[in-house]
Scaffold this motif. Sequence first.
Motif, mmCIF file in Angstrom:
data_model
loop_
_atom_site.group_PDB
_atom_site.id
_atom_site.type_symbol
_atom_site.label_atom_id
_atom_site.label_comp_id
_atom_site.label_asym_id
_atom_site.label_seq_id
_atom_site.Cartn_x
_atom_site.Cartn_y
_atom_site.Cartn_z
ATOM 1 N N TYR A 154 11.002 -8.522 1.606
ATOM 2 C CA TYR A 154 12.184 -8.625 0.744
ATOM 3 C C TYR A 154 11.872 -7.846 -0.529
ATOM 4 C CZ TYR A 154 15.930 -10.481 -2.182
ATOM 5 O OH TYR A 154 17.024 -10.603 -3.018
ATOM 6 N N TRP A 155 12.775 -7.018 -0.941
ATOM 7 C CA TRP A 155 12.487 -6.047 -1.995
ATOM 8 C C TRP A 155 12.016 -6.688 -3.294
ATOM 9 C CZ3 TRP A 155 15.616 -5.525 -6.503
ATOM 10 C CH2 TRP A 155 16.793 -6.305 -6.495
ATOM 11 N N ARG A 156 12.496 -7.908 -3.610
ATOM 12 C CA ARG A 156 12.135 -8.527 -4.885
ATOM 13 C C ARG A 156 11.129 -9.665 -4.719
ATOM 14 N NH1 ARG A 156 17.232 -9.574 -8.674
ATOM 15 N NH2 ARG A 156 17.248 -11.575 -7.587
ATOM 16 N N SER A 157 10.628 -9.874 -3.534
ATOM 17 C CA SER A 157 9.566 -10.865 -3.332
ATOM 18 C C SER A 157 8.266 -10.349 -3.937
ATOM 19 C CB SER A 157 9.368 -11.124 -1.832
ATOM 20 O OG SER A 157 8.103 -11.705 -1.580
ATOM 21 N N SER A 158 7.667 -11.135 -4.830
ATOM 22 C CA SER A 158 6.431 -10.656 -5.450
ATOM 23 C C SER A 158 5.283 -10.622 -4.445
ATOM 24 C CB SER A 158 6.065 -11.523 -6.661
ATOM 25 O OG SER A 158 5.925 -12.873 -6.309
ATOM 26 N N ALA A 159 5.281 -11.557 -3.479
ATOM 27 C CA ALA A 159 4.228 -11.543 -2.464
ATOM 28 C C ALA A 159 4.351 -10.301 -1.578
ATOM 29 C CB ALA A 159 4.282 -12.814 -1.624
ATOM 30 N N ALA A 160 5.575 -9.939 -1.208
ATOM 31 C CA ALA A 160 5.785 -8.724 -0.424
ATOM 32 C C ALA A 160 5.467 -7.472 -1.245
ATOM 33 C CB ALA A 160 7.220 -8.679 0.094
ATOM 34 N N TYR A 161 5.791 -7.512 -2.528
ATOM 35 C CA TYR A 161 5.483 -6.406 -3.448
ATOM 36 C C TYR A 161 3.969 -6.147 -3.457
ATOM 37 C CZ TYR A 161 6.226 -3.931 -8.029
ATOM 38 O OH TYR A 161 6.307 -3.035 -9.061
ATOM 39 N N ARG A 162 3.171 -7.222 -3.457
ATOM 40 C CA ARG A 162 1.713 -7.058 -3.405
ATOM 41 C C ARG A 162 1.297 -6.242 -2.179
ATOM 42 N NH1 ARG A 162 0.911 -13.494 -3.677
ATOM 43 N NH2 ARG A 162 1.806 -13.832 -5.757
ATOM 44 N N ILE A 163 1.895 -6.581 -1.052
ATOM 45 C CA ILE A 163 1.498 -5.915 0.185
ATOM 46 C C ILE A 163 1.939 -4.456 0.180
ATOM 47 C CG2 ILE A 163 1.664 -5.950 2.706
ATOM 48 C CD1 ILE A 163 0.076 -8.256 1.341
ATOM 49 N N ARG A 164 3.131 -4.169 -0.340
ATOM 50 C CA ARG A 164 3.562 -2.770 -0.431
ATOM 51 C C ARG A 164 2.589 -1.958 -1.283
ATOM 52 N NH1 ARG A 164 8.744 -5.208 -1.460
ATOM 53 N NH2 ARG A 164 8.677 -4.455 -3.618
ATOM 54 N N ILE A 165 2.166 -2.533 -2.419
ATOM 55 C CA ILE A 165 1.208 -1.831 -3.271
ATOM 56 C C ILE A 165 -0.085 -1.554 -2.509
ATOM 57 C CG2 ILE A 165 -0.260 -2.038 -5.311
ATOM 58 C CD1 ILE A 165 1.985 -3.641 -6.647
ATOM 59 N N LEU B 219 -2.534 -12.790 0.467
ATOM 60 C CA LEU B 219 -3.947 -12.525 0.231
ATOM 61 C C LEU B 219 -4.722 -12.410 1.543
ATOM 62 C CD1 LEU B 219 -3.158 -12.983 -2.685
ATOM 63 C CD2 LEU B 219 -5.274 -14.302 -2.990
ATOM 64 N N ALA B 220 -4.305 -13.160 2.562
ATOM 65 C CA ALA B 220 -4.927 -13.024 3.875
ATOM 66 C C ALA B 220 -4.593 -11.666 4.484
ATOM 67 C CB ALA B 220 -4.465 -14.146 4.798
ATOM 68 N N ILE B 221 -3.379 -11.188 4.257
ATOM 69 C CA ILE B 221 -3.003 -9.859 4.742
ATOM 70 C C ILE B 221 -3.842 -8.790 4.040
ATOM 71 C CG2 ILE B 221 -1.137 -8.152 4.851
ATOM 72 C CD1 ILE B 221 0.822 -10.537 5.054
ATOM 73 N N ILE B 222 -4.017 -8.934 2.730
ATOM 74 C CA ILE B 222 -4.836 -7.974 1.986
ATOM 75 C C ILE B 222 -6.275 -7.988 2.498
ATOM 76 C CG2 ILE B 222 -5.812 -7.443 -0.291
ATOM 77 C CD1 ILE B 222 -3.124 -8.409 -1.481
ATOM 78 N N ASP B 223 -6.772 -9.162 2.823
ATOM 79 C CA ASP B 223 -8.120 -9.261 3.387
ATOM 80 C C ASP B 223 -8.207 -8.492 4.707
ATOM 81 O OD1 ASP B 223 -10.847 -10.664 3.456
ATOM 82 O OD2 ASP B 223 -9.976 -11.313 5.368
ATOM 83 N N TRP B 224 -7.182 -8.629 5.557
ATOM 84 C CA TRP B 224 -7.170 -7.888 6.833
ATOM 85 C C TRP B 224 -7.115 -6.382 6.575
ATOM 86 C CZ3 TRP B 224 -4.162 -4.311 9.245
ATOM 87 C CH2 TRP B 224 -4.400 -4.085 10.612
ATOM 88 N N PHE C 253 -8.936 -0.940 6.595
ATOM 89 C CA PHE C 253 -8.715 0.286 5.818
ATOM 90 C C PHE C 253 -9.526 0.132 4.529
ATOM 91 C CE2 PHE C 253 -4.959 -0.591 8.376
ATOM 92 C CZ PHE C 253 -4.760 0.608 9.041
ATOM 93 N N ALA C 254 -10.760 0.565 4.579
ATOM 94 C CA ALA C 254 -11.722 0.205 3.530
ATOM 95 C C ALA C 254 -11.470 0.871 2.176
ATOM 96 C CB ALA C 254 -13.137 0.543 3.993
#
Length: 213
Positions: free
Chosen positions: A8-19, A68-73, A78-79
């Motif tokens: 969702y474009w304004r979800s901050s959790a989704a924004y983290r993953i896009r970054i 955060l679990a997605i970022i860990d993956w 992708f190191a």
Amino acid sequence: MNIVLHDYWRSSAAYRIRICLNLKRVTYRSMPVNLLANEQASDDNRTINPQGLVPTLVVDGHPLVQSLAIIDWLDANFADPPMVAKDPFERSGQLARALVIAADIHPIDNLRVLKRLETQFGADQAARDAWYRHWIAEGLGALEVMARDKPASGPFLGGETPDIADVCLVPQLYNARRVGMSLEPYPTLIAAETASLALPAVQAAAPDRVRPA
């Protein structure tokens, strides 16, 4: 590798993953989930995310949830650039700064909490915004001190390069401005955000850049 971000474009959790995806130069496709239309509660979304939330990153048919679990993956697969350090002390500090936002600020300012304040306690928009600002201030006050005291030098919370805490910070400050919060008390955080926002990868993840037409 087929990667789809349920977003969702304004979800901050989704924004983290896009970054994070952009920083790591990972090719992905976005699948919008409209939170205001309650699409997150649909059977389709709950099939891949039992909490009925976003984001979900689906990799070759395998759903990954919790930002955060997605970022860990992503870090494991992708190191470059790393979001967390290998040194245990440095890693602990990075995660602690990220969790101030992801575990302490964000959950109680989430859309479903704000809705509950309205339906159960009759909170109007002004009251919800005051609640939102209070908890952001609680967290950012502590994070400002933690950021000043970090051992690594450099403009980012992670030092010379952005880390998992920077990925969390940018969306949180975006939200703070949306509710009219003054960020003057947090110069260290603003400096880290400014460094992040100078990066094209971070710019491309901004809500206004990915908002559906």
